[in-house]
Scaffold this active site. Structure first.
Site, PDB file in Angstrom:
ATOM      1  N   ALA A   1       1.581  -5.323  -3.892  1.00 43.01           N
ATOM      2  CA  ALA A   1       1.093  -4.177  -3.499  1.00 43.01           C
ATOM      3  C   ALA A   1       2.127  -2.980  -3.728  1.00 43.01           C
ATOM      4  O   ALA A   1       3.260  -3.325  -3.753  1.00 43.01           O
ATOM      5  CB  ALA A   1       0.482  -4.270  -2.126  1.00 43.01           C
ATOM      6  N   LYS A   2       1.885  -1.791  -3.572  1.00 41.36           N
ATOM      7  CA  LYS A   2       2.944  -0.665  -3.346  1.00 41.36           C
ATOM      8  C   LYS A   2       2.150   0.580  -3.035  1.00 41.36           C
ATOM      9  O   LYS A   2       0.789   0.732  -2.906  1.00 41.36           O
ATOM     10  CB  LYS A   2       3.337  -0.403  -4.962  1.00 41.36           C
ATOM     11  CG  LYS A   2       4.637   0.202  -4.806  1.00 41.36           C
ATOM     12  CD  LYS A   2       5.711  -0.733  -4.447  1.00 41.36           C
ATOM     13  CE  LYS A   2       7.049   0.007  -4.737  1.00 41.36           C
ATOM     14  NZ  LYS A   2       8.135  -0.973  -5.028  1.00 41.36           N
TER      15      LYS A   2
END
Ligand code: GLU
Length: 416
Positions: A104-105
């Site tokens: 994720a980011k």
């Protein structure tokens, strides 16, 4: 020359390895897309009384092998495609080092050097509240990235914990030690870069002692890498921040340089023996090891032909554009790709999360030994694939990372 779109670059990297993977094209098609992407707008009352709205994103690329994991970046250049690419790279990174995470980011479009602590805290708390439905120790765990730090992680933990009604340290890693942070997390990415380089140095017959190292970037990754290389006996001949760099062919006094940077918030020639150099020229210095540890898209088709190093160790995420990558291969420059070279950070994040979930406290030695083992195993695994399949290290790392995620996807099957 226009910058390559990072998401297109990330897709292209999958396309490059597709022929080497024994997986159904449908699975690769699934992996080209993020699972979820959330855009939020955070209204904040600034110190001067005005109201400003900050755009932010949290993207879950994949959670097939475990909860999604990845940093949160604050920078004026943040946009959705960049965050999508960074989330995807986190998926491959976790798989390359074989820790049970997806990728994720997050990102908020803002410029921290121009903001007060109070403004940063408000943006952070509102952003956390907006993305709260996605995050949690079992679903999506945040961490520091460009221009975010342990204090920002503390605000995220507090906001999330207030929402839940009890303390949830495992929702973020890279926290201050006082709040359940892990010893060794702060320096983990830079230390991991050195461990990875040491592991390939034997193979390249490159001695770290006396090696000339150039580091682009002076944040957590650049600064710590420089410090570890210098302690290992290398000569760090140049380092830069966003405004420019310092160069000394005999080697910089790194402790003094970093001390000044943290005290005065900029690199200062008056304080160390060095000449000023531009970020552009820094990348083209003759050296043994080049560590791009700032932003993406730094090594391009335009400047790649002029690089004069033996090895590139990618501390940053996505510093080398695909066309440049081919040029580096042709020039015989050995590239330790980002998803391997900078994986020390997420590895110790994993240790921090494990300690939080089990309410354990590991010692520095526990963390250091485990980091060493995971990084050296991953480098050896990637080198083996590179040798056997006769492909560059980046392709080999993708064969390993994408291959592991593809296999896990195949085993889980599609829902419904
Ligand atoms: N932001 C770091 C990275 O890009 C660390 C991520 C993490 O620890 O979750 O790898």
């Amino acid at each position: 020359m226009t910058e390559v779109n990072p998401y297109k670059m990330a897709i292209k990297q999958i396309d490059v390895v597709a022929p080497y993977l024994d997986v159904d094209e449908g699975i690769l098609e699934k992996l080209r897309y993020p699972r979820r992407e959330l855009t939020v707008h955070c209204p904040v009352k600034m110190d001067d009384g005005s109201l400003k709205v900050f755009k932010g994103y949290r993207v879950t690329h994949n959670d097939t092998r475990g909860p999604a994991k990845g940093g949160l970046r604050y920078h004026p250049s943040v946009d959705l495609d960049e965050v999508k690419a960074l989330a995807m790279w986190m998926t491959w990174k976790a798989a390359v080092v074989n820790i049970p995470y997806g990728g994720a980011k997050g990102g908020v479009k803002c410029n921290p050097p121009e903001m007060s602590q109070a403004e940063l805290e408000k943006v952070t708390r509102r952003f956390t509240w907006e993305i709260a439905p996605l995050i949690g120790p079992e679903s999506d765990i945040l961490a520091p990235d460009v221009y975010t730090n342990p204090q920002v992680m503390a605000w995220i933990m507090d906001t999330y914990s207030m929402l839940k009604g009890y303390s949830v340290p495992g929702v973020v890693t890279g926290k201050p030690l006082e709040l359940g942070g892990s010893v060794g997390r702060f320096e983990a990415t830079g230390k991991g870069v050195l461990i990875a380089v040491q592991k390939v140095a034997e193979h390249l017959k490159l001695s770290i002692k006396g090696a000339r190292v150039v580091v682009q970037g002076c944040g957590n990754v650049g600064g710590t890498s420089a410090r570890y290389f210098s302690r290992a006996g290398a000569r760090v001949i140049a380092i830069s921040d966003s405004k420019g760099g310092l160069y000394n062919s005999q080697g910089l006094d790194i402790e003094r340089t970093l001390d000044c940077k943290s005290r005065y918030k900029c690199l200062m020639t008056e304080k160390v023996e060095a000449e000023v150099i531009s970020n552009k020229d820094l990348l083209e210095l003759e050296c043994d090891i080049l560590v791009p540890a700032a932003l993406g898209n730094q090594i391009t088709a335009e400047n790649a032909p002029r690089l004069k190093c033996r090895l590139v160790a990618e501390g940053a995420n996505g510093p080398t554009e695909p066309e440049a990558d081919e040029i580096l291969v042709d020039k015989g420059i050995f590239v330790l790709p980002d998803i391997l070279a900078n994986a020390g950070g997420v590895t110790v994040s994993y240790f921090e999360w494990v300690q939080n979930l089990q309410e354990l406290l590991w010692t520095e030695e526990d963390v250091s030994d485990r980091l060493h083992k995971i990084m050296t195993t991953a480098v050896a695994d990637v080198m083996k694939i590179s040798r056997e399949r006769k492909v560059p290290m980046r392709t080999a790392a993708y064969i390993l990372g994408v291959g592991r995620v593809a296999k896990a996807t195949q085993l889980r099957g599609l829902y419904p």
